[in-house]
Design a protein around this motif. Sequence first.
Motif: not given
Length: 390
Positions: A348-355
């Motif tokens: 479970k290694n996908v990261m979605i980042v919103g800045v």
Amino acid sequence: MDANLLSFANELKSAFNSDTFKKLVLSKPLPSEDIINRVQIKMVVIKREKALSFSFEYPTKNITKNYSVEEAVNEVIVLIDTRFKNAVLFTEKNDIRFSFNKKMKSSIEFNKPTCNECVTMEHNNVKERLIQIENNVYLKELGVVTKNNQIAQNMQRKYKQINKYIETIDSIIEDSILNESEEIKIVDMGAGKGYLTFALYDYLNNVLNKKATITGVEIREELVTLCNEISNKCNYANLNFYKGDIESYKSDKIDILIALHACDTATDDAIYQGIKSNSSIIVTAPCCHKQIRQEMEVEGDLKLITKHGILLERQAEIVTDTLRGLLLEAYGYKTQIFEFIADAHTHKNVMIVGVKKLADPDKKGITEKIQNLKTMFGIKNFHLENLLNQ
């Protein structure tokens, strides 16, 4: 050359030659196609010669290069001149900060020394960890560290995962408006046993000296009780755990919303909460993608991709997370999707980042892209989109 930059370069040479150099950090990257989030520079000894080791931190990888002092100074000048707005040289005598303001006017500041790290010049030495194990109450209580201050045999991967997570969050904060904020409010949706939640609180408050308040949201009462007990033992006054789920927790102000391994549409619920509360940072690591997988009805040659169950599952993951990233962009977030830890530690290694970056995003254009993608894959219903349109 800019006079302040020349002065900074001379200070770097002087610190190196006088053995007062501790470390150098370049941050606040300028827009670039090949963005480097940060560069950390330390002194090393290679073949009995002193050198400077550069660790280039990209969004999905780190690259290390070693330079002589003359090469290093030239490289630092180029990087500051073209890639970064901020550089801090830590020495035994001073902290020396070079920076550009919004109008790209330079300045240099000399402050009292703050770096208390013991400098080692070993090449290929043991990797420095941001979360230390010595006298660490929460790591002992959670079983990561033994009474003898050693990493438990079955917790090596967990400890690496904790440190990688902190490195990732640290670079994300540096790229946001929260980098200058002293007070930060964080909600960690689905905190579980709290490994990452405790480490983040520790790092922000005790290493970066910020006033961070963190609430861990967890549906399992026994874990909420355990984590609150450990928080009390650590005297972490502004870290508490709340029994509930993503939908039940309500807060008007959230600076950073985190939801790791939230299953299926729970990730959408978390992103929606972050957008609704105008969070500066939204960090999610999706778990499964059932909703879009059940929606997909492809035609033509695309059926060749989705006729096998495993490929359908992977395609659903890609489509779902692409749609999530586009919706974040539509609401003013600069979005990254990347692998944040190796498969060897967790799948479970996908990261979605919103800045939060864009004051006036091209919402109409992005919405058209979303609709085109949905049409291509025969998707009529997307949970996150429904939440935002209600």
